[in-house]
Design a protein around this motif. Sequence first.
Motif, PDB file in Angstrom:
ATOM      1  N   UNK A  23       0.821  -1.207   0.000  1.00  0.00           N
ATOM      2  CA  UNK A  23       0.000   0.000   0.000  1.00  0.00           C
ATOM      3  C   UNK A  23       0.856   1.259   0.000  1.00  0.00           C
ATOM      4  N   UNK A  24       2.103   1.136   0.394  1.00  0.00           N
ATOM      5  CA  UNK A  24       3.013   2.281   0.486  1.00  0.00           C
ATOM      6  C   UNK A  24       3.919   2.394  -0.733  1.00  0.00           C
ATOM      7  N   UNK A  25       3.675   1.569  -1.743  1.00  0.00           N
ATOM      8  CA  UNK A  25       4.431   1.614  -3.003  1.00  0.00           C
ATOM      9  C   UNK A  25       3.473   1.953  -4.135  1.00  0.00           C
ATOM     10  N   UNK A  26       3.828   2.963  -4.905  1.00  0.00           N
ATOM     11  CA  UNK A  26       2.979   3.437  -5.993  1.00  0.00           C
ATOM     12  C   UNK A  26       3.756   3.442  -7.306  1.00  0.00           C
ATOM     13  N   UNK A  27       3.034   3.272  -8.392  1.00  0.00           N
ATOM     14  CA  UNK A  27       3.624   3.360  -9.728  1.00  0.00           C
ATOM     15  C   UNK A  27       2.731   4.240 -10.582  1.00  0.00           C
ATOM     16  N   UNK A  43      -2.355   6.878  -0.482  1.00  0.00           N
ATOM     17  CA  UNK A  43      -1.710   5.951   0.446  1.00  0.00           C
ATOM     18  C   UNK A  43      -2.409   6.087   1.789  1.00  0.00           C
ATOM     19  N   UNK A  44      -2.424   5.018   2.577  1.00  0.00           N
ATOM     20  CA  UNK A  44      -3.007   5.124   3.916  1.00  0.00           C
ATOM     21  C   UNK A  44      -2.096   5.921   4.849  1.00  0.00           C
ATOM     22  N   UNK A  45      -2.686   6.552   5.841  1.00  0.00           N
ATOM     23  CA  UNK A  45      -1.929   7.335   6.820  1.00  0.00           C
ATOM     24  C   UNK A  45      -0.919   6.470   7.578  1.00  0.00           C
ATOM     25  N   UNK A  46      -1.101   5.156   7.572  1.00  0.00           N
ATOM     26  CA  UNK A  46      -0.170   4.259   8.257  1.00  0.00           C
ATOM     27  C   UNK A  46       1.194   4.187   7.557  1.00  0.00           C
ATOM     28  N   UNK A  47       1.299   4.662   6.334  1.00  0.00           N
ATOM     29  CA  UNK A  47       2.580   4.653   5.615  1.00  0.00           C
ATOM     30  C   UNK A  47       3.483   5.741   6.176  1.00  0.00           C
ATOM     31  N   UNK A  48       4.582   5.348   6.742  1.00  0.00           N
ATOM     32  CA  UNK A  48       5.569   6.313   7.242  1.00  0.00           C
ATOM     33  C   UNK A  48       6.517   6.726   6.129  1.00  0.00           C
TER      34      UNK A  48
END
Length: 150
Positions: A23-27, A43-48
């Motif tokens: 979820x923290x990786x985007x293309x 991205x979810x807020x949980x992604x640091x």
Amino acid sequence: MKVVKSLAGLVLLSAALPAMADDCSLTIEGNDAMQFNQQELSVPASCKEVTLTLNHTGSLAKNVMGHNWVLSETADMQEIANGAISAGADNDYLDTSDERIIAHTDLIGGGESSSVTFSTEGMTAGGDYSYFCSFPGHIGMMKGKFVITE
């Protein structure tokens, strides 16, 4: 019985961890028609930390149809793009000393890719963030919203 339930819980948790990381990786893709293939990324807020990969699916060279991905607060987008023109081709059309830039990829040409990993510290769910290409003239068509969800 408790051991079996605990073990089952650990198995389920470990299966969920890769999905949360994904979820923290985007293309995103840019092409020779001066378009990104997505107008919104989230991205979810949980992604640091977030890793974004830009793929240039066209064939033109970066000096003709170069693309990058630049993230900022929406209110700062146009001024950053104006400064990018002043930065010139030798600096890949981006003033990287501009502290309003949250993250950016390299400027790339057809068939190339560039990735950037950045911290979301200081960014908030519901904040007004946008991404764009800083190659001169591209911001008009190559832009979108970056959303941090709860």
